[in-house]
Write a protein that holds these residues in place. Sequence first.
Motif, mmCIF file in Angstrom:
data_model
loop_
_atom_site.group_PDB
_atom_site.id
_atom_site.type_symbol
_atom_site.label_atom_id
_atom_site.label_comp_id
_atom_site.label_asym_id
_atom_site.label_seq_id
_atom_site.Cartn_x
_atom_site.Cartn_y
_atom_site.Cartn_z
ATOM 1 N N ALA A 489 46.837 33.445 43.079
ATOM 2 C CA ALA A 489 45.680 33.276 42.208
ATOM 3 C C ALA A 489 44.520 32.657 42.978
ATOM 4 C CB ALA A 489 46.049 32.402 41.010
ATOM 5 N N GLN A 490 44.811 31.715 43.861
ATOM 6 C CA GLN A 490 43.760 31.098 44.670
ATOM 7 C C GLN A 490 43.072 32.130 45.556
ATOM 8 O OE1 GLN A 490 46.181 28.069 46.479
ATOM 9 N NE2 GLN A 490 45.604 26.499 44.982
ATOM 10 N N VAL A 491 43.880 33.019 46.144
ATOM 11 C CA VAL A 491 43.303 34.090 46.967
ATOM 12 C C VAL A 491 42.426 34.991 46.107
ATOM 13 C CG1 VAL A 491 43.830 36.136 48.358
ATOM 14 C CG2 VAL A 491 45.175 34.048 48.643
ATOM 15 N N ARG A 492 42.933 35.324 44.908
ATOM 16 C CA ARG A 492 42.174 36.226 44.034
ATOM 17 C C ARG A 492 40.870 35.580 43.576
ATOM 18 N NH1 ARG A 492 40.299 40.851 43.177
ATOM 19 N NH2 ARG A 492 40.264 41.618 41.036
ATOM 20 N N VAL A 493 40.893 34.308 43.242
ATOM 21 C CA VAL A 493 39.670 33.607 42.839
ATOM 22 C C VAL A 493 38.690 33.572 44.010
ATOM 23 C CG1 VAL A 493 38.714 31.387 42.111
ATOM 24 C CG2 VAL A 493 40.805 32.245 41.059
ATOM 25 N N GLY A 494 39.241 33.369 45.220
ATOM 26 C CA GLY A 494 38.386 33.403 46.413
ATOM 27 C C GLY A 494 37.734 34.759 46.591
ATOM 28 N N MET A 495 38.464 35.826 46.378
ATOM 29 C CA MET A 495 37.920 37.185 46.507
ATOM 30 C C MET A 495 36.831 37.435 45.480
ATOM 31 S SD MET A 495 41.507 39.234 47.144
ATOM 32 C CE MET A 495 40.750 40.861 47.093
ATOM 33 N N LEU A 496 37.052 36.977 44.233
ATOM 34 C CA LEU A 496 36.046 37.149 43.184
ATOM 35 C C LEU A 496 34.777 36.367 43.519
ATOM 36 C CD1 LEU A 496 38.401 36.868 40.069
ATOM 37 C CD2 LEU A 496 37.186 38.923 40.810
ATOM 38 N N ALA A 497 34.950 35.161 44.065
ATOM 39 C CA ALA A 497 33.794 34.357 44.457
ATOM 40 C C ALA A 497 33.042 35.027 45.598
ATOM 41 C CB ALA A 497 34.245 32.961 44.867
ATOM 42 N N ALA A 498 33.786 35.579 46.568
ATOM 43 C CA ALA A 498 33.145 36.271 47.697
ATOM 44 C C ALA A 498 32.389 37.501 47.211
ATOM 45 C CB ALA A 498 34.207 36.668 48.720
ATOM 46 N N ALA A 499 32.960 38.205 46.227
ATOM 47 C CA ALA A 499 32.327 39.421 45.710
ATOM 48 C C ALA A 499 30.990 39.116 45.046
ATOM 49 C CB ALA A 499 33.255 40.101 44.712
ATOM 50 N N ARG A 500 30.867 37.918 44.466
ATOM 51 C CA ARG A 500 29.576 37.576 43.849
ATOM 52 C C ARG A 500 28.683 36.771 44.797
ATOM 53 N NH1 ARG A 500 33.250 34.389 40.637
ATOM 54 N NH2 ARG A 500 32.987 32.159 41.060
ATOM 55 N N GLY A 501 29.128 36.671 46.059
ATOM 56 C CA GLY A 501 28.287 36.059 47.082
ATOM 57 C C GLY A 501 28.396 34.561 47.201
ATOM 58 N N ASP A 502 29.356 33.967 46.539
ATOM 59 C CA ASP A 502 29.526 32.507 46.605
ATOM 60 C C ASP A 502 30.501 32.189 47.737
ATOM 61 O OD1 ASP A 502 29.865 29.810 46.202
ATOM 62 O OD2 ASP A 502 30.112 29.953 44.023
ATOM 63 N N VAL A 503 29.971 32.123 48.955
ATOM 64 C CA VAL A 503 30.794 31.958 50.150
ATOM 65 C C VAL A 503 31.494 30.602 50.162
ATOM 66 C CG1 VAL A 503 30.763 31.878 52.679
ATOM 67 C CG2 VAL A 503 29.330 33.511 51.461
ATOM 68 N N VAL A 504 30.799 29.565 49.740
ATOM 69 C CA VAL A 504 31.382 28.218 49.751
ATOM 70 C C VAL A 504 32.592 28.142 48.823
ATOM 71 C CG1 VAL A 504 30.961 25.781 49.220
ATOM 72 C CG2 VAL A 504 29.192 27.145 50.354
ATOM 73 N N GLU A 505 32.443 28.697 47.611
ATOM 74 C CA GLU A 505 33.545 28.686 46.651
ATOM 75 C C GLU A 505 34.711 29.532 47.157
ATOM 76 O OE1 GLU A 505 35.195 27.635 42.749
ATOM 77 O OE2 GLU A 505 33.786 26.781 44.193
ATOM 78 N N ALA A 506 34.376 30.678 47.741
ATOM 79 C CA ALA A 506 35.422 31.552 48.268
ATOM 80 C C ALA A 506 36.205 30.841 49.367
ATOM 81 C CB ALA A 506 34.807 32.834 48.809
ATOM 82 N N ALA A 507 35.482 30.182 50.285
ATOM 83 C CA ALA A 507 36.141 29.480 51.379
ATOM 84 C C ALA A 507 37.029 28.363 50.869
ATOM 85 C CB ALA A 507 35.090 28.915 52.336
ATOM 86 N N ARG A 508 36.567 27.681 49.798
ATOM 87 C CA ARG A 508 37.359 26.579 49.236
ATOM 88 C C ARG A 508 38.703 27.073 48.728
ATOM 89 N NH1 ARG A 508 38.132 23.824 44.306
ATOM 90 N NH2 ARG A 508 36.846 25.251 43.092
ATOM 91 N N TRP A 509 38.691 28.187 47.999
ATOM 92 C CA TRP A 509 39.932 28.697 47.439
ATOM 93 C C TRP A 509 40.823 29.334 48.516
ATOM 94 C CZ3 TRP A 509 41.708 26.811 43.312
ATOM 95 C CH2 TRP A 509 40.878 26.400 42.264
ATOM 96 N N TYR A 510 40.202 30.054 49.474
ATOM 97 C CA TYR A 510 40.999 30.631 50.567
ATOM 98 C C TYR A 510 41.690 29.524 51.354
ATOM 99 C CZ TYR A 510 38.754 35.248 50.037
ATOM 100 O OH TYR A 510 38.329 36.462 49.585
ATOM 101 N N ARG A 511 40.946 28.455 51.603
ATOM 102 C CA ARG A 511 41.511 27.349 52.384
ATOM 103 C C ARG A 511 42.663 26.681 51.630
ATOM 104 N NH1 ARG A 511 39.377 24.894 56.744
ATOM 105 N NH2 ARG A 511 37.350 25.881 56.360
ATOM 106 N N ALA A 512 42.478 26.474 50.304
ATOM 107 C CA ALA A 512 43.551 25.872 49.489
ATOM 108 C C ALA A 512 44.811 26.718 49.561
ATOM 109 C CB ALA A 512 43.085 25.727 48.038
ATOM 110 N N ALA A 513 44.638 28.045 49.455
ATOM 111 C CA ALA A 513 45.800 28.940 49.511
ATOM 112 C C ALA A 513 46.434 28.924 50.895
ATOM 113 C CB ALA A 513 45.375 30.353 49.137
ATOM 114 N N ALA A 514 45.600 28.955 51.925
ATOM 115 C CA ALA A 514 46.106 28.991 53.299
ATOM 116 C C ALA A 514 46.866 27.723 53.635
ATOM 117 C CB ALA A 514 44.940 29.183 54.275
ATOM 118 N N GLU A 515 46.335 26.584 53.225
ATOM 119 C CA GLU A 515 46.994 25.312 53.515
ATOM 120 C C GLU A 515 48.309 25.167 52.750
ATOM 121 O OE1 GLU A 515 43.953 22.467 52.716
ATOM 122 O OE2 GLU A 515 43.070 22.638 54.727
ATOM 123 N N ALA A 516 48.435 25.912 51.636
ATOM 124 C CA ALA A 516 49.690 25.902 50.875
ATOM 125 C C ALA A 516 50.686 26.919 51.405
ATOM 126 C CB ALA A 516 49.397 26.181 49.404
ATOM 127 N N GLY A 517 50.279 27.674 52.474
ATOM 128 C CA GLY A 517 51.207 28.611 53.099
ATOM 129 C C GLY A 517 50.948 30.072 52.815
#
Length: 602
Positions: A489-517
């Motif tokens: 879900a974190q990855v998906r939220v990051g993708m949705l944020a990236a699609a609307r151009g919110d790079v900071v929000e996308a990076a936050r969610w991608y990072r949360a997912a990545a750090e969780a494995g």
Amino acid sequence: MDVMGDKATLFETGRFVQPSGDEEEGEIVAEQAAEELRQRLAAEAGDIEAMSVLGAMLLRRGDLDGAEPHLRAATAAGDRAAANNLGVLLHQRGYADEAAGWWRIAAVAGSAAAAHALGRHHRERGDEPAAEYWLRQSAEQGHVLGAYALADLLEHRGDPDAERWMRAAAERGHREAAYRLARALDLRAGPEPAGDNGVSPAEEAEQWYRQAAARGHRRAALHLGAILEKRGELKEAGRWYLTSAKDGEPRAACALGFLLRDAGDSESAAVWWLRAAQDGDGNAANALGALHAERGETQTAERWYRAAMDAGDVNGAYNLGLLCAEQGRTAQAEQWYRRAAYAGHREAANALAVLLLQGGDEAGAEPWFSKAAEAGSVDAAFNLGILYAKRGEDALALRWYERAAAAGHTEAALQVGMARLRDGDEQEAERHLRCAAGGGSAEAAYRLAAVLDARRPPASAHELGEALHEKTECEEWYERAASLGHRRAQVRVGMLAAARGDVVEAARWYRAAAEAGSRNGAFNLGLLLAREGSEPEAAVWWTRAADAGHGRAALRLALVYARRGELAEGQRWADRAVSLGPAEVAERAARLRDALRQELSA
């Protein structure tokens, strides 16, 4: 014998008042002595009423020898109150049949008190028709004790007329009648609407509890407190619990303890629990055990759990099992769980089954799961579902999952939702997924979002003046799942944020997912960083993703190292991408690997 006169019965006049202090007590004793002297002088002068009153006074004081001649003399002169009291005196001496004879004489002469006493006499001897006759005579004359005794007799026989007489006694101030009337109304308070007077059985029950409690009935005070507590009126509930507890009701002391604990006053709670437990209340003993267990005082906790068990509270054995299990004393835990389970404790049966399953005894666990589930244990129903699912018995598993889900079990609702999705029943799947997601299941929230996402129509072309993005329900569920730590879900939220151009929000969610494995989270974070010009940091995340088995990340690393001129490293990652796939990635990686190999050999 002549028809007896209508004299007052001294036992019913309330003439003797309890003293409220030493001085008042002295004054009352002096007044009583003076009154007794006046009555004695009048009796010696031949006053029949004085003989009756004096006999009653002496009887009240316990002077049976002194009272009897005066009562006999007054009775012989036709005083029915004296005949009733003579019956009382003889009954106290153990001459029940002779007492009944005098009560009959007084009752025939119209004494309601004597009719009550005679009715009680016949009931004690098992002659219910005679008992009913005399008690009814007493009740119909307005005698409160007669009305209560008649109601008790009729209730014992299941006669619906019992409530009318219980109400009559209660209305005349009989506190036990008020309590019993309240209990009868309370038991049928559920679906019944308000009566002709606009008062529902529950409301009327509360009124009678109040009347009985105000007259010092400790069980009425307990029930009144419980009604008020359920309604959220904790301050008044506490007052009634306190009143009842001070009068020696251990259940009220226990309930007061829970109120105090919930208010944050554990020390005062412990005082009342101790009082209740010492009076044999098993629930209070369990509460004390739990309190000491929370403090780490396991020996004291165990002692109170044993006390609860000795008081007949099966929770004591269950709590002992929990305590032993927490300490790693598995054999003892099993022993206590078994004891509670055999006594019908459903959660103990479930805990025993879990313990057996953990020990590898699946055959021994199954019947206990079944017993607990059939008794209403939601956790046992869910565990039974897991057990059948593990064996591949999907239909049985689903049946138990559905039972647990119907009782509000979140994970069971998720399992039912997923089963319905597999069966193609999207409507039922959505219903169960919503229940599970609402109960806090991150997986259910993600699955529900995916179901809703698949239904979304393609996004329309953006026109000038339109809002750039309006959050949909599926995005809200993705975010709910992401906030609960669901990596996909974190990855998906990051993708949705990236699609609307919110790079900071996308990076936050991608990072949360990545750090969780999440390897996808790490890969997407790398892509985002690379686009922002941070290729070295992107390579760090791609490395993490590739090490976790992400083929595209390995291909990206191969390209990075190839551009840097580190051909051997590039070839190594290309080999890795070929082995990881998928097919299109493996094909591209193979071409890159061959090109790097040729260049290295040139």
